[in-house]
Design an enzyme around this catalytic site. Sequence first.
Site, PDB file in Angstrom:
ATOM      1  N   ALA A 125      35.825  40.500  40.643  1.00  0.00           N
ATOM      2  CA  ALA A 125      36.645  39.575  41.424  1.00  0.00           C
ATOM      3  C   ALA A 125      37.499  38.668  40.545  1.00  0.00           C
ATOM      4  O   ALA A 125      38.153  37.752  41.052  1.00  0.00           O
ATOM      5  CB  ALA A 125      35.741  38.715  42.310  1.00  0.00           C
ATOM      6  N   ASN A 191      28.367  36.605  37.922  1.00  0.00           N
ATOM      7  CA  ASN A 191      29.140  37.633  37.226  1.00  0.00           C
ATOM      8  C   ASN A 191      30.587  37.235  36.957  1.00  0.00           C
ATOM      9  O   ASN A 191      31.125  37.561  35.896  1.00  0.00           O
ATOM     10  CB  ASN A 191      29.090  38.939  38.017  1.00  0.00           C
ATOM     11  CG  ASN A 191      27.689  39.513  38.063  1.00  0.00           C
ATOM     12  OD1 ASN A 191      26.894  39.327  37.150  1.00  0.00           O
ATOM     13  ND2 ASN A 191      27.371  40.201  39.145  1.00  0.00           N
ATOM     14  N   HIS A 221      37.763  32.150  44.323  1.00  0.00           N
ATOM     15  CA  HIS A 221      37.547  32.069  42.888  1.00  0.00           C
ATOM     16  C   HIS A 221      38.720  31.315  42.252  1.00  0.00           C
ATOM     17  O   HIS A 221      39.858  31.805  42.268  1.00  0.00           O
ATOM     18  CB  HIS A 221      37.423  33.463  42.271  1.00  0.00           C
ATOM     19  CG  HIS A 221      36.393  34.316  42.951  1.00  0.00           C
ATOM     20  ND1 HIS A 221      35.042  34.111  42.783  1.00  0.00           N
ATOM     21  CD2 HIS A 221      36.522  35.367  43.804  1.00  0.00           C
ATOM     22  CE1 HIS A 221      34.381  35.009  43.500  1.00  0.00           C
ATOM     23  NE2 HIS A 221      35.251  35.767  44.125  1.00  0.00           N
TER      24      HIS A 221
END
Length: 269
Positions: A125, A191, A221
């Site tokens: 992502a 991650n 994000h």
Amino acid sequence: MMTIRHVALIGLGGIARTVIDTLQSGAAARIAQVVVRPGRTAEAARTLPSGVQPIDKLEDLAPEVSLVIETAGHQAVSEYGANVLALGRDFGLISSGALADRKLLATLRETAERHGRRLLVFNGAVAALDAICSARAAGLKSLCYTGIKPPEAWAGTPAAEQFDLAALRSRTVIFEGSARQVAAAYPKNANVAATLALAGLGMEDTRVRLVADPHSTVNRHLVEGESMLGRFSFDTEAKPLASNPKTSASTAYSIVSHLLGGPNALRLN
């Protein structure tokens, strides 16, 4: 004639199934095998396409498989990674938070070098890894990642013990610390931070903030940093994987894109 790259996946969760379902016949790569837990090959075979073989030990990897990709979590990285590389296959992974373990990262890098193979981390992502790598080359000064998800996405994490997630009415910071600290405290949510750290300032100097937002319906994000080139900010809203709200759907498609010839991966050796 186009050469088809044969790939094996470790794990058969939502990410693996999305990759398998998305890669169509005639693509530049095909999933030839899936590594599952011992004794589960028959069960897996019933749900896999006829051209995908389930196996439960690495020794059964087909000779033509050149890349093995982990989609099964941090434990799978430590359990399979070095062995895959020692068997002469490239190893790609999505659970980059496992590499907060200094010893594991060193072992994987050393094994990859010794056997002439590649150690890859898929961007998942994370947006604009190339820009972060360029900033590092020019002199990266700061790097901060903020992960914002709906409260239910933090179920089963330490946040559920510290906060009444269902009762939250406003955006709430549930964690602040380094990428290495978040990997230890929130391994299933670490991650993105770990991948950024590996591309940029390292695990200690990459700052992380995790947020539960009751008004959010997506995984957001936010990456902010400063280098000798100037300041940068990348803001991504990623829909969660339908089968796992903790994972952005883009994680599976970063693997697909790489297999179809895109960059989408950070090489660590």
